[in-house]
Design a protein around this motif. Structure first.
Motif, PDB file in Angstrom:
ATOM      1  N   ASP A 251       0.805  -1.034   0.007  1.00 39.73           N
ATOM      2  CA  ASP A 251       0.089  -0.169  -0.055  1.00 39.73           C
ATOM      3  C   ASP A 251       0.767   1.318   0.071  1.00 39.73           C
ATOM      4  O   ASP A 251       0.611   1.996  -0.755  1.00 39.73           O
ATOM      5  CB  ASP A 251      -0.889   0.073   1.240  1.00 39.73           C
ATOM      6  N   LEU A 254       2.544   1.627  -3.554  1.00 38.34           N
ATOM      7  CA  LEU A 254       1.729   1.702  -4.725  1.00 38.34           C
ATOM      8  C   LEU A 254       0.766   2.720  -4.377  1.00 38.34           C
ATOM      9  O   LEU A 254       0.225   3.356  -5.550  1.00 38.34           O
ATOM     10  CB  LEU A 254       0.926   0.346  -5.109  1.00 38.34           C
ATOM     11  N   LEU A 255       0.266   2.959  -3.117  1.00 40.26           N
ATOM     12  CA  LEU A 255      -0.966   3.903  -3.282  1.00 40.26           C
ATOM     13  C   LEU A 255      -0.542   5.341  -2.306  1.00 40.26           C
ATOM     14  O   LEU A 255      -1.362   5.971  -1.991  1.00 40.26           O
ATOM     15  CB  LEU A 255      -1.844   3.277  -2.350  1.00 40.26           C
ATOM     16  N   HIS A 283       6.462   6.677  -2.102  1.00 42.70           N
ATOM     17  CA  HIS A 283       5.668   6.332  -3.178  1.00 42.70           C
ATOM     18  C   HIS A 283       5.718   7.343  -4.524  1.00 42.70           C
ATOM     19  O   HIS A 283       5.831   6.608  -5.546  1.00 42.70           O
ATOM     20  CB  HIS A 283       4.217   6.889  -2.614  1.00 42.70           C
ATOM     21  N   GLY A 286       7.890   5.913  -7.612  1.00 44.90           N
ATOM     22  CA  GLY A 286       7.054   4.783  -8.609  1.00 44.90           C
ATOM     23  C   GLY A 286       7.889   3.684  -8.742  1.00 44.90           C
ATOM     24  O   GLY A 286       9.060   3.516  -8.386  1.00 44.90           O
ATOM     25  N   TYR A 344      -5.281  -3.348  -6.781  1.00 42.59           N
ATOM     26  CA  TYR A 344      -4.461  -1.956  -6.874  1.00 42.59           C
ATOM     27  C   TYR A 344      -4.714  -1.411  -8.418  1.00 42.59           C
ATOM     28  O   TYR A 344      -4.396  -0.190  -8.861  1.00 42.59           O
ATOM     29  CB  TYR A 344      -3.124  -2.334  -6.847  1.00 42.59           C
ATOM     30  N   LYS A 346      -4.804   0.507 -11.789  1.00 46.07           N
ATOM     31  CA  LYS A 346      -3.900   0.916 -12.594  1.00 46.07           C
ATOM     32  C   LYS A 346      -2.615   1.292 -11.644  1.00 46.07           C
ATOM     33  O   LYS A 346      -1.837   1.520 -12.409  1.00 46.07           O
ATOM     34  CB  LYS A 346      -4.590   2.206 -13.076  1.00 46.07           C
ATOM     35  N   SER A 347      -2.727   1.237 -10.401  1.00 49.11           N
ATOM     36  CA  SER A 347      -1.525   1.570  -9.599  1.00 49.11           C
ATOM     37  C   SER A 347      -0.503   0.462  -9.612  1.00 49.11           C
ATOM     38  O   SER A 347       0.526   0.690  -8.885  1.00 49.11           O
ATOM     39  CB  SER A 347      -2.057   1.727  -8.108  1.00 49.11           C
TER      40      SER A 347
END
Ligand code: FCB
Length: 447
Positions: A251, A254-255, A283, A286, A344, A346-347
């Motif tokens: 999380d 990715l978020l 985050h 990327g 998730y 598109k992430s």
């Protein structure tokens, strides 16, 4: 039903290893001690007092090992770089002989037509950094970014993609919460600042790699979590475990946020470790790919003693188990990947299986349990791909039998048998099977 021959075109085949598990040569050419050198010396820490001092002697025998990889016809080799070989005290002075080893390794791989995929941290923290708090100390994250720059500046001209960390879940829980791995701290949930600092280290290193035009991946041990029964208490326990094992790591990356850790009794700022801006550092750089290390699913029940932990891990009966005692449920790999894809969206960057394999008793000849395990998991992978999950490659664990952490030399994961008295390598039936699979896959897909 799609099977392993239907894996997408351009799929990359590899094997995976890690420095402390194969290199040996722990006191050679200026390498500094790591937490594992310290830990193995603790009485009772490792089965039968085994150590990685010699391991597979890969430091000297890497040409022979690369010849074995070439014989498999691999696209890629995932190995790890020993931080204390490059920076003996973790920071400051670089050890030229240590860097030169990885330089030779990379060139020899490229000569064999194999793309190197290095992992920068596979659990062998320089002991000097552990003495200052290890991953419980925020400063270790910044030292990791410095180390990343040193190695990327040397190898980045030949190595396109990098994995920052290996399995921060296992390192945090075994190394800092339970104490069954190095550095042997038993802090239970108060170990979690070590997870945050590893994630911070990942983010800082990812920025360093991206600045140099290099691709970044992170490999975690991921497991689909199933409740023992549909009862609400079991469902709640399973969600708490999923947050700890999987989402605590994916999380934030990715978020850009942590999952709800309240069921674990962990404060939102993870005992003060999370500072303003940290989640952006984790985050924003990327990820170019997520590395999935998969061995088995996990079944969770409501705790029998809620004072201890908010969940109980229970066995999955009625399925085969590996020599290590791990349940074999190949379709769980498909479930895990489809779940990641749905959760998730598109992430989620493209996935690569960066570890998957099984230990087999030494006496099992030929090693059919391993061939069955690998083929069934690759078939499950093909089914996930057919369901729309973007999967780019598969690195089996492992090329060689090696030092399996607290189990010493007792768990044998190799496509190649190693006699640890003579260092003789003998390819197993699974070696020929993997070679033939790669050849057949290419014949079908790359005409
Ligand atoms: C993983 C580790 C790897 C190896 C396998 C069996 O958790 O990343 O080093 O020990 O398990």
């Amino acid at each position: 039903m799609p099977d392993r021959f239907d894996l997408p075109a351009g799929f990359r085949w590899g094997v995976a290893t890690a420095a402390y598990q194969i290199e040996g040569a722990v006191a050679e050419d200026g390498r500094g001690p790591s937490v594992w050198d310290t830990f193995v010396a603790r009485p009772g820490a490792v089965r039968d007092g085994h150590t990685g001092a010699v391991a597979c002697d890969h430091y000297h025998r890497y040409p022979e090992d690369i010849a074995l990889m070439k014989g498999l016809g691999l696209d890629g080799y995932r190995f790890s770089i020993s931080w204390p070989r490059v920076l003996p005290t973790g920071a400051g002075a670089v050890n030229p002989a240590g860097l030169a080893f990885y330089d030779r390794l990379v060139d020899a791989l490229l000569d064999a037509g194999i793309t190197p995929l290095p992992t920068l941290f596979h659990w062998d923290l320089p002991q000097a950094l552990e003495d200052r708090g290890g991953w419980l100390d925020r400063d270790t994250a910044y030292r990791f970014a410095d180390y990343t720059a040193v190695v990327a500046d040397r190898l980045g001209d030949r190595v396109p993609a990098w994995i920052t960390l290996n399995e921060p879940f296992v390192h945090t829980v075994f190394g800092y919460a339970l104490g069954t791995h190095a550095p042997g701290r038993a802090l239970m949930f108060e170990a979690l600042p070590a997870a945050h600092h590893q994630l911070l280290a990942h983010g800082l290193a990812a920025a360093v790699l991206h600045e140099r035009g290099l691709d970044v991946m992170l490999s975690n041990n991921l497991t689909p979590v199933e409740p023992a029964t549909p009862a609400p208490a079991d469902l709640a326990a399973a969600a708490a475990y999923d947050a700890l094992h999987n989402r605590l790591f994916t999380d934030p990356v990715l978020l850009g946020r942590y999952p709800d850790l309240s069921a674990l009794g962990v404060p939102d700022d993870i005992y003060g470790a999370v500072r303003p801006g940290d989640l952006d550092l984790v985050h924003t750089p990327g990820l170019d790919g997520l590395g999935v290390n998969f061995y088995n699913p996990t079944r969770i029940a409501a705790p029998t003693d809620p004072g201890l932990l908010p969940f109980d891990l229970v066995d999955i009966p009625d399925v085969p188990h590996t020599a290590f005692g791990w349940p074999v449920v190949p379709d769980a790999l498909r479930q895990l990947l489809v779940h990641l894809h749905e959760l998730y969206g598109k992430s989620l960057p493209p996935l690569t299986i960066t570890e998957n394999g099984c230990s087999v008793e030494e006496s099992t000849d030929p090693d059919h349990p391993r061939i069955d395990y690998l083929s069934a998991h690759l078939d499950a992978l093909a089914r996930a791909a057919a369901e729309g999950v973007d999967i780019r490659g598969y690195y089996t664990w492992s090329l060689l039998d090696n030092f399996e952490w607290a189990e010493g030399y007792h768990q044998r994961f190799g496509l190649v048998h190693v006699d640890f008295d003579t260092q003789r390598r003998t390819p197993r039936a699974s070696y020929a099977w993997y070679r033939d699979l790669i050849t057949a896959y290419r014949g079908r897909n790359e005409r």
